[in-house]
Design an enzyme around this catalytic site. Structure first.
Site, PDB file in Angstrom:
ATOM      1  N   SER A  55       0.856  -1.189   0.000  1.00  0.00           N
ATOM      2  CA  SER A  55       0.000   0.000   0.000  1.00  0.00           C
ATOM      3  C   SER A  55       0.885   1.230   0.000  1.00  0.00           C
ATOM      4  O   SER A  55       2.012   1.176   0.504  1.00  0.00           O
ATOM      5  CB  SER A  55      -0.879   0.010   1.252  1.00  0.00           C
ATOM      6  OG  SER A  55      -1.544   1.243   1.396  1.00  0.00           O
ATOM      7  N   TYR A  68      -1.558  -0.785  10.189  1.00  0.00           N
ATOM      8  CA  TYR A  68      -1.710  -1.089   8.770  1.00  0.00           C
ATOM      9  C   TYR A  68      -0.469  -0.654   7.995  1.00  0.00           C
ATOM     10  O   TYR A  68       0.110  -1.441   7.234  1.00  0.00           O
ATOM     11  CB  TYR A  68      -2.959  -0.390   8.229  1.00  0.00           C
ATOM     12  CG  TYR A  68      -3.215  -0.639   6.764  1.00  0.00           C
ATOM     13  CD1 TYR A  68      -3.739  -1.854   6.332  1.00  0.00           C
ATOM     14  CD2 TYR A  68      -2.929   0.334   5.811  1.00  0.00           C
ATOM     15  CE1 TYR A  68      -3.976  -2.080   4.986  1.00  0.00           C
ATOM     16  CE2 TYR A  68      -3.167   0.113   4.464  1.00  0.00           C
ATOM     17  CZ  TYR A  68      -3.692  -1.101   4.054  1.00  0.00           C
ATOM     18  OH  TYR A  68      -3.913  -1.330   2.721  1.00  0.00           O
ATOM     19  N   ALA A  69      -0.052   0.597   8.188  1.00  0.00           N
ATOM     20  CA  ALA A  69       1.120   1.114   7.472  1.00  0.00           C
ATOM     21  C   ALA A  69       2.370   0.306   7.808  1.00  0.00           C
ATOM     22  O   ALA A  69       3.181   0.009   6.923  1.00  0.00           O
ATOM     23  CB  ALA A  69       1.330   2.591   7.797  1.00  0.00           C
ATOM     24  N   SER A  71       2.538  -2.884   8.755  1.00  0.00           N
ATOM     25  CA  SER A  71       2.475  -4.214   8.141  1.00  0.00           C
ATOM     26  C   SER A  71       2.732  -4.133   6.640  1.00  0.00           C
ATOM     27  O   SER A  71       3.375  -5.023   6.067  1.00  0.00           O
ATOM     28  CB  SER A  71       1.119  -4.879   8.427  1.00  0.00           C
ATOM     29  OG  SER A  71       0.070  -4.234   7.735  1.00  0.00           O
ATOM     30  N   LYS A  72       2.267  -3.078   5.999  1.00  0.00           N
ATOM     31  CA  LYS A  72       2.488  -2.921   4.557  1.00  0.00           C
ATOM     32  C   LYS A  72       3.943  -2.550   4.262  1.00  0.00           C
ATOM     33  O   LYS A  72       4.493  -2.940   3.230  1.00  0.00           O
ATOM     34  CB  LYS A  72       1.521  -1.891   3.969  1.00  0.00           C
ATOM     35  CG  LYS A  72       0.056  -2.345   4.019  1.00  0.00           C
ATOM     36  CD  LYS A  72      -0.158  -3.632   3.229  1.00  0.00           C
ATOM     37  CE  LYS A  72      -1.613  -4.009   3.120  1.00  0.00           C
ATOM     38  NZ  LYS A  72      -1.848  -5.140   2.197  1.00  0.00           N
TER      39      LYS A  72
END
Length: 158
Positions: A55, A68-69, A71-72
């Site tokens: 992402s 989220y950031a 993990s991406k």
């Protein structure tokens, strides 16, 4: 962007560890297990193309998306490392980093945050799912036979 992040600071700074673990289990460890399996098959055939979905959040970060950031971003690091390890077996490893996409997940984004993100997109709109799949098809095809270890942003000029 700084003001918006301040509005979400309590959510950013206070991410529960169980939520972090869950997001990493899905986004990074699940992908890692699948990649280990397919890379074994591909090394036997001495060819292949592995394409992970990261992402733009993993590159640039986003307010209220620490887990989220992160993990991406881990996916991006993994892609670059695997590209080095699997290149001798003629296996290409790349990632797609979409921006905001018209999906069920994209619909879950807070409207104010979505408006802010779209206002920073040169094309002034969200991506269609098929625009992401077209980039995946390019990386899977022989048209990208000399492309490995790359992260292709598909973000409308974010």
């Amino acid at each position: 962007m700084g003001i918006m992040c301040w509005m979400y600071l309590s959510r950013c700074a206070m991410t529960a560890m169980d939520k972090m673990k869950h997001v990493f289990e899905v986004n990074f460890f699940g992908l890692t297990l699948l990649t280990q399996y397919v890379s074994r098959l591909m090394t036997r055939q001495n060819s292949g193309s592995i394409i992970s979905i990261s992402s733009v959040a993993g590159i640039d970060g986003r307010p209220a998306q620490y887990e989220y950031a992160s993990s991406k971003a881990a996916i991006i690091g993994g892609v670059r490392q695997l590209a080095r390890e699997l290149a001798p077996y003629n296996i290409r490893v790349n990632a797609i980093a979409p921006g905001i996409v018209a999906t069920d997940m994209g619909d879950l984004i807070d409207e104010k945050l979505k408006e802010m993100v779209v206002s920073n997109v040169m094309m002034n709109r969200v991506a269609k799912p098929e625009e992401i799949s077209n980039a995946i098809m390019f990386l899977a095809s022989d048209l990208s036979s000399y492309v490995t270890g790359q992260v292709l942003r598909v973000d409308g000029g974010m």
